[in-house]
Design a protein around this motif. Structure first.
Motif, PDB file in Angstrom:
ATOM      1  N   ILE A   1      10.073  -9.363   5.966  1.00  0.00           N
ATOM      2  CA  ILE A   1       8.902  -9.199   6.824  1.00  0.00           C
ATOM      3  C   ILE A   1       8.631  -7.722   7.092  1.00  0.00           C
ATOM      4  O   ILE A   1       7.483  -7.258   7.053  1.00  0.00           O
ATOM      5  N   ILE A   2       9.697  -6.952   7.331  1.00  0.00           N
ATOM      6  CA  ILE A   2       9.525  -5.512   7.571  1.00  0.00           C
ATOM      7  C   ILE A   2       8.997  -4.819   6.319  1.00  0.00           C
ATOM      8  O   ILE A   2       8.126  -3.946   6.390  1.00  0.00           O
ATOM      9  N   ALA A   3       9.514  -5.224   5.149  1.00  0.00           N
ATOM     10  CA  ALA A   3       9.030  -4.635   3.890  1.00  0.00           C
ATOM     11  C   ALA A   3       7.547  -4.917   3.692  1.00  0.00           C
ATOM     12  O   ALA A   3       6.766  -4.037   3.298  1.00  0.00           O
TER      13      ALA A   3
ATOM     14  N   LEU B   1       5.218  -2.079  -2.731  1.00  0.00           N
ATOM     15  CA  LEU B   1       3.965  -2.490  -2.099  1.00  0.00           C
ATOM     16  C   LEU B   1       3.151  -1.282  -1.651  1.00  0.00           C
ATOM     17  O   LEU B   1       1.912  -1.298  -1.712  1.00  0.00           O
ATOM     18  N   ALA B   2       3.833  -0.232  -1.223  1.00  0.00           N
ATOM     19  CA  ALA B   2       3.117   0.981  -0.816  1.00  0.00           C
ATOM     20  C   ALA B   2       2.468   1.661  -2.021  1.00  0.00           C
ATOM     21  O   ALA B   2       1.322   2.120  -1.938  1.00  0.00           O
ATOM     22  N   ILE B   3       3.188   1.723  -3.143  1.00  0.00           N
ATOM     23  CA  ILE B   3       2.605   2.311  -4.356  1.00  0.00           C
ATOM     24  C   ILE B   3       1.352   1.544  -4.756  1.00  0.00           C
ATOM     25  O   ILE B   3       0.307   2.135  -5.076  1.00  0.00           O
ATOM     26  N   GLY B   4       1.431   0.219  -4.754  1.00  0.00           N
ATOM     27  CA  GLY B   4       0.264  -0.579  -5.125  1.00  0.00           C
ATOM     28  C   GLY B   4      -0.902  -0.371  -4.179  1.00  0.00           C
ATOM     29  O   GLY B   4      -2.050  -0.232  -4.607  1.00  0.00           O
ATOM     30  N   ALA B   5      -0.606  -0.345  -2.871  1.00  0.00           N
ATOM     31  CA  ALA B   5      -1.671  -0.169  -1.882  1.00  0.00           C
ATOM     32  C   ALA B   5      -2.344   1.183  -2.021  1.00  0.00           C
ATOM     33  O   ALA B   5      -3.548   1.318  -1.747  1.00  0.00           O
TER      34      ALA B   5
ATOM     35  N   ASN C   1      17.155  -3.940  -1.497  1.00  0.00           N
ATOM     36  CA  ASN C   1      16.061  -4.701  -2.097  1.00  0.00           C
ATOM     37  C   ASN C   1      14.806  -4.635  -1.234  1.00  0.00           C
ATOM     38  O   ASN C   1      13.687  -4.530  -1.739  1.00  0.00           O
ATOM     39  N   ALA C   2      15.012  -4.713   0.084  1.00  0.00           N
ATOM     40  CA  ALA C   2      13.860  -4.656   0.986  1.00  0.00           C
ATOM     41  C   ALA C   2      13.172  -3.297   0.915  1.00  0.00           C
ATOM     42  O   ALA C   2      11.937  -3.213   0.927  1.00  0.00           O
TER      43      ALA C   2
END
Length: 623
Positions: free
Chosen positions: A195-197, A158-162, A150-151
């Protein structure tokens, strides 16, 4: 069981039909100007650009690499992603509710007009929708137990969105606030894997931040400062009406009701979906009172609707059956209307009929016709003629049509208004001096429709200051001149700027005109008069002809007094001012009844001939 299987069959049937229709539309629809610029960015691969992070351009480039050149290839991977999105909605809903409601939510995703039509164009909204659903899927799973899988999924989302758009920060902010409002969410925020994700997702913004640091924050200033007035204005009220129309009224109410119904749900996953969706929608509603209203922004709240879709079936389950049927029916009609609009835009005949309407799709229109005209003009010019575009729209669209990735572009207000000027400068494609062009044969393509008409003469004078007197233009009127292009050629090469003490020859510009009578869309019968004004700076006009449906119908009496014309166009240098008015009488019976297009053919004193844009009139039978 039977009802569940029926909904499953309905979803698969609807999904198949929508995907097929979108495929057909995407293959026919001309490339939107933003898509063309993203295509150009994909031919200059980088981590980030002045208007966007890199993922949209990379995806278009990959589609072209896999499937060849052409519009459908550029949009191919966006179509593929958009086809997967309803299945993600089904998966999230199934985990939170039951099988039947999952298929119902999938159908809602397909008929929601703003969501159902994405993928038809190669735009970052497709990738942001994917990022939103993947992130929500991961977070709702985490409420049941955090796993490394899941992480990783959340980090990937989040990377795709960024890497998709600056605007994804709104979805991140909404999700973060929603987690803070939920007790279980605050616990998750302390989990090292989460947090790492989040840290991985934050790192994905680094290319965009690095680009801005290296380029004086040009992208951030455009997205956050330059394009927005940041002053209270009443236009934000229009948000409700626009969203209700585009989402369809009942579905809009249903999604808002879903947010309200579940914002205090016991299940933290349901609360997350409700709160994050509501925060995005309400946030953009509030922003509308302070932000840019000149550019398209109706799609901005889409991530909010995406978050609410899994809640929709359960939220309206208690509604009267007639209201639910009306909700689905109206949404389906909305989807058909949106897809139908894109079909109309891709049909030249329908587009031409809409030339006089406010909603005329200028950003889709005329690019293939212009490319053909440029090819013909080049055929009569020296082989080393350099092609120059007036602005980024023309440069990108011609680049796509001609397969040329580095067409230089003049400094133009549009380049700055759309945040593309810094990128053109980085590529070395923005031309700001005559010395950069002098000496070689040149073909300049000017879009007269790309500046407000009140500013067009000033634009011509700016071209004169840069290039010197302009040659007689080759005029291309697309859709009765609603899209109008001028091809200006210097076969012998652009002359160098005059040296100190030398005078530039007088500025000669393309002609300007206006038909005052009859008004656009007006009705006439019997004998009727056509009157207006026309001028051509530097040399003046020798004759004005009146055209009906592109054919000469009368030679106007030209040289009538029109003092108001010179007063309005204060910078005009036509030697005949104020005698630039014209009048012609068209006799009954010489023009067929029905809808006709009234135009002008302007003959310059220098021998140039230019056809002016046409206006529609209705010719009624004489009494």
């Amino acid at each position: 069981m039977r009802e569940r299987e029926g909904m499953r069959a309905a979803f698969i049937t609807l999904w198949s039909a929508v995907v097929l229709v979108k495929l057909v539309v995407a293959a026919r629809l001309p490339l939107f100007v933003d898509e063309a610029f993203y295509w150009q960015e994909g031919r200059h691969l980088a981590w980030a650009y002045s208007d966007l992070p890199g993922l949209t351009a990379w995806t278009i480039r990959l589609g072209g690499t896999l499937f060849g050149d052409g519009v459908l290839a550029a949009r191919s991977l966006f179509l593929l992603v958009s086809a997967l999105l309803p299945w993600l909605v089904v998966a999230i809903t199934r985990r939170q509710f039951d099988e039947r409601q999952a298929w119902t939510a999938g159908c809602a995703a397909l008929v929601l007009p703003l969501f159902g039509m994405i993928g038809v164009m190669a735009l970052p909204d497709v990738l942001m929708a994917l990022a939103t659903l993947l992130a929500l899927d991961a977070l709702t799973r985490m409420f049941r137990g955090v796993t490394h899988a899941n992480a990783v999924q959340l980090a990937f989302a989040l990377a795709i969105g960024a890497l998709s758009h600056y605007r994804f920060i709104a979805a991140i902010g909404a999700g973060f606030v929603a987690l803070l409002l939920i007790a279980r969410g605050r616990e998750l925020l302390r989990d090292p894997r989460l947090i790492i994700a989040i840290a991985f997702g934050a790192a994905a913004w680094m290319p965009l931040l690095a680009w801005n640091i290296e380029n004086a924050e040009a992208g951030l200033r455009f997205q956050l400062v330059d394009r927005h007035p940041w002053a209270l204005h009443p236009d934000g009220v229009a948000f409700l009406g626009i969203q209700a129309a585009l989402v369809t009224p009942l579905l809009f109410v249903a999604l808002l009701w879903a947010a309200w119904k579940f914002h205090r749900a016991d299940d933290p996953a349901l609360r997350l979906l409700a709160l994050s969706g509501a925060i995005v929608i309400v946030g953009f509603f509030g922003l509308g009172f302070f932000a840019d209203t000149e550019r398209v922004s109706f799609h901005w709240p889409l991530p909010g609707y995406v978050a609410l879709l899994p809640l929709l079936p359960a939220a309206i389950a208690g509604w009267p059956r007639a209201v639910r049927v009306a909700t689905w029916s109206l949404a389906a009609v909305g989807l058909v209307a949106v897809l139908g609009y894109h079909v109309a835009v891709s049909t030249p005949e329908l587009r031409a009929r809409a030339a006089a309407l406010k909603w005329y799709p200028s950003n889709f229109a005329g690019w293939d016709v212009l490319a053909d005209e440029v090819r013909r003009a080049r055929a009569g010019l020296p082989a080393d003629t350099r092609l120059l575009a007036d602005n980024f729209k023309i440069g990108a669209e011609l680049g796509f049509a001609l397969g040329e990735t580095d067409i230089p572009v003049l400094d133009h207000p549009l380049n700055r208004a759309h945040g593309r000027a810094p990128q053109l400068q980085l590529w070395g494609l923005e031309v700001t001096s005559r010395e950069a062009l002098a000496g070689k044969p040149l073909l300049l393509v000017v879009g007269t429709s790309d500046v407000p008409y009140r500013d067009l003469l000033a634009r011509y004078h700016a071209l004169c200051r840069l290039l010197g007197p302009l040659p007689a233009p080759r005029v291309l009127n697309v859709d009765h001149g609603r899209q109008r292009f001028l091809l200006l050629a210097w076969p012998e090469g652009l002359p160098h700027a005059p040296k100190a003490g030398e005078e530039e020859r007088a500025c000669v510009t393309p002609a300007m005109a206006w038909i005052d009578t009859p008004p656009s869309g007006g009705a006439v019968s019997g004998d009727f008069e056509v009157a207006g004004w026309a001028f051509k700076d530097g040399v003046g006009l020798a004759k004005v002809e009146v055209l009906v449906d592109g054919r000469p119908a009368a030679v106007a009496e030209y040289g009538l007094a029109s003092p108001g014309t010179a007063t309005y166009w204060k910078i005009s240098t036509d030697p005949r001012h104020p005698a630039v008015g014209f009048r012609a009488k068209l006799e009954a019976g010489t023009i067929p009844t029905g809808r006709r297009w009234l135009g002008l053919r302007l003959h310059g004193a220098d021998g140039s001939v230019e056809d002016w844009s046409e206006v529609p009139i209705r010719v009624d039978a004489a009494d």
